[in-house]
Enzyme design. Structure first.
Site, mmCIF file in Angstrom:
data_model
loop_
_atom_site.group_PDB
_atom_site.id
_atom_site.type_symbol
_atom_site.label_atom_id
_atom_site.label_comp_id
_atom_site.label_asym_id
_atom_site.label_seq_id
_atom_site.Cartn_x
_atom_site.Cartn_y
_atom_site.Cartn_z
ATOM 1 N N LYS A 54 22.917 13.055 -2.868
ATOM 2 C CA LYS A 54 22.139 12.246 -3.794
ATOM 3 C C LYS A 54 21.184 13.038 -4.672
ATOM 4 O O LYS A 54 20.784 12.569 -5.750
ATOM 5 C CB LYS A 54 21.354 11.194 -3.014
ATOM 6 C CG LYS A 54 22.179 10.011 -2.529
ATOM 7 C CD LYS A 54 22.491 9.071 -3.690
ATOM 8 C CE LYS A 54 23.034 7.745 -3.192
ATOM 9 N NZ LYS A 54 23.217 6.778 -4.294
ATOM 10 N N SER A 311 29.189 12.522 2.921
ATOM 11 C CA SER A 311 28.125 12.338 1.930
ATOM 12 C C SER A 311 26.729 12.605 2.455
ATOM 13 O O SER A 311 25.803 12.795 1.665
ATOM 14 C CB SER A 311 28.186 10.911 1.373
ATOM 15 O OG SER A 311 28.080 9.960 2.414
#
Length: 522
Positions: A54, A311
């Protein structure tokens, strides 16, 4: 390619992510690859400085803000990983940031935002999900004029995430069947899909969502954005009620398919990644790998190369026990059964014989019926075919069998609730036993229990330790206590008498009880 496609491709190629992010590894996972018959590669975004991809999109957005936007300060809503990216960018760029996170965000993410952002960040906790936090952030933005750094529905954020796809294609120039991408609001999926389809359109891009938070899957199926009433929070990083307008439009154009996976499959994927890498992803971080496994099995893939994007790794430590509990069922390596056997001499021994060489992972029993004994058992297996064979073996002994492997109530609650007071448990003594945790050790222990004393309570769960722990209730009349003491001495297992334990006396100990019945070992 459309003008919009060219613009997004240019944004990915010129994204300024590497001022804070690193090009992460594309690691092979050999054990899982052998098991699946395909080459499986993991894109290790869990190795970023904030343990998540992110920071790419957050920094790429914030570094391009003009002086006026920076001066107003920024605001964002996040389940946690985007928040860390914004916090890092704010501290690096000297921008004031207000970050709104749901109250349910894992504490490890909340603490990380405070540590990374320091004095540059004001942290606000609001609501139970990302969508609640988003609403609170919108109200603050309207009141104070902050610049919004959206976690997914922004072209600069999408472009920053798209650099993950750019790296995958650069790192693996050979044949590539598909890339599996975890999906919440769709920023990562949109960025990866747009870049991959522009450069190597033959490579499939497949999104993966939790079945309890599948807004993108539902939206693509309906050909319009769907607003979910509720979302499951186990995979908190992707718990989004509605995908973005821009992410939806891009995904509708470029994504080849969507896969939904359940909680058990996510837990199994976490274990798979640990087995191959000794790393522990967060639930959202394991989504793509869970989807990859499901896709490979459904399509009978062999000798293909498949990439899963891991992720993030911002896992709350207290979730690990739940993950371990559910991983074996998710991998179909543990079968759960309710087995009903008659309350008569020899029935328990026949149950053990039907087990054969299988190891018990769990055994729960409490006396409650003078005619039948109801057992909750977990058994280690090699797959569903083996589970079905076990069920047939129990049925051949005349036992009633109910397969609970897919029963959420049983897996979450009932396995812990087999017990309570029983009026039949008279003359009960309660003992804890320890034994070396080896294959077949529990079955050997059961075989040594004296046939003359009824088993009125039994609890065992394999916890992965070097010693197993068993709680056993045995009905021993007062006149046989001396014989029982000699039996304990000859048994050869360390034990502890818990018959006087106040918790046992309060919650499990029977009042006066009539006829003697119980699980017969002989």
């Amino acid at each position: 390619m459309s003008d919009d496609g060219l613009d997004l491709l240019r944004r990915v190629l010129t994204a300024r992510v590497y001022e804070v992010a690193r090009e992460t590894e594309l690691d092979p996972v050999p054990a899982l690859s052998r098991r699946l018959g395909n080459t499986v590669l993991l894109k290790r975004e869990d190795n970023q400085p904030v343990f998540s991809f992110k920071l790419r999109g957050a920094y790429n957005k914030m570094v391009q803000l003009d002086a006026a936007a920076r001066a107003r300060g920024v605001i964002t809503a996040s389940a946690g990983n985007h928040a860390q990216g914004v916090a890092l960018a704010a501290a690096r760029l000297g921008i004031r940031a207000v970050i709104v996170m749901p109250q349910t965000a894992p504490q490890v993410k909340v603490d990380a935002v405070r540590t990374i952002g320091g004095d540059a960040v004001d942290l606000v906790l609001a609501g139970d999900s990302y969508s609640d936090a988003q609403a609170a952030a919108a109200a603050l933005q309207a009141a104070h004029g902050y610049t919004l750094v959206h976690p997914f529905d922004d072209l600069d954020v999408i472009a920053g995430q798209g650099t993950v796809g750019m790296e995958i294609l650069r790192q693996h120039a050979g044949p590539l069947h598909a890339i599996f991408v975890p999906v919440g609001g769709g920023g990562l999926l949109a960025g990866v899909a747009a870049f991959v389809k522009a450069v190597r359109p033959q490579v499939k891009v497949i999104g993966v969502q939790s079945a309890a938070a599948d807004a993108m899957a539902q939206s693509l199926a309906a050909d319009e954005r769907v607003l979910l009433d509720e979302v499951g929070l186990f995979a908190d990083g992707t718990a989004v009620k509605q995908v973005g307008e821009q992410t939806f439009a891009i995904c509708r154009q470029h994504v080849d398919g969507m896969i939904r996976v359940d909680t058990d499959a996510i837990c199994a994927a976490i274990k798979d990644m640990f087995n191959d890498t000794r790393s522990v992803p967060e639930p959202s971080g394991a989504l793509a790998l869970a989807g990859l496994k499901q896709y490979a099995a459904a399509h009978g893939l062999q000798n293909e190369t498949l990439v899963a994007i891991c992720s993030g790794a911002n896992m709350n430590f207290d979730r690990l026990s739940f993950v371990a509990e559910r991983a074996e069922v998710g991998e179909q390596r543990e079968a759960l059964f309710a087995v009903t056997i008659p309350e008569e001499r020899g029935s328990f021994r026949r149950f053990c014989e039907a087990l054969g060489r299988h190891s018990l992972t769990e055994f729960n029993y409490r006396i409650g019926d003078v005619r039948q004994a109801h057992l909750f058992v977990g058994i280690r297996t090699g797959g569903r075919a083996e589970s079905r064979a076990l069920a047939r073996a129990f049925e051949a002994q005349g036992f009633g069998v109910l397969d609970l492997s897919d029963d959420e109530l049983a897996k979450l609650h009932l396995r812990h609730m087999v017990g309570g007071r029983s009026p039949l448990a008279h003359d009960e003594l309660l003992y804890r036993f320890d034994f070396p945790e080896r294959p077949g050790a529990l079955t050997r222990f059961l075989a040594q229990l004296h046939p003359d004393w009824n088993v009125s309570l039994f609890h065992y769960r394999n916890q992965g330790a070097d010693h197993g722990h068993i709680l056993v209730g045995l009905q021993v009349p007062p006149g046989e206590r001396a014989t029982f003491a000699r039996f304990l001495a000859a048994l050869g297992y360390p034990y502890c008498d818990e018959s006087g334990n106040p918790a046992y006396r309060l919650l499990l100990c029977a009042p006066t009880a009539p006829a003697r019945q119980g699980l017969r070992t002989g």
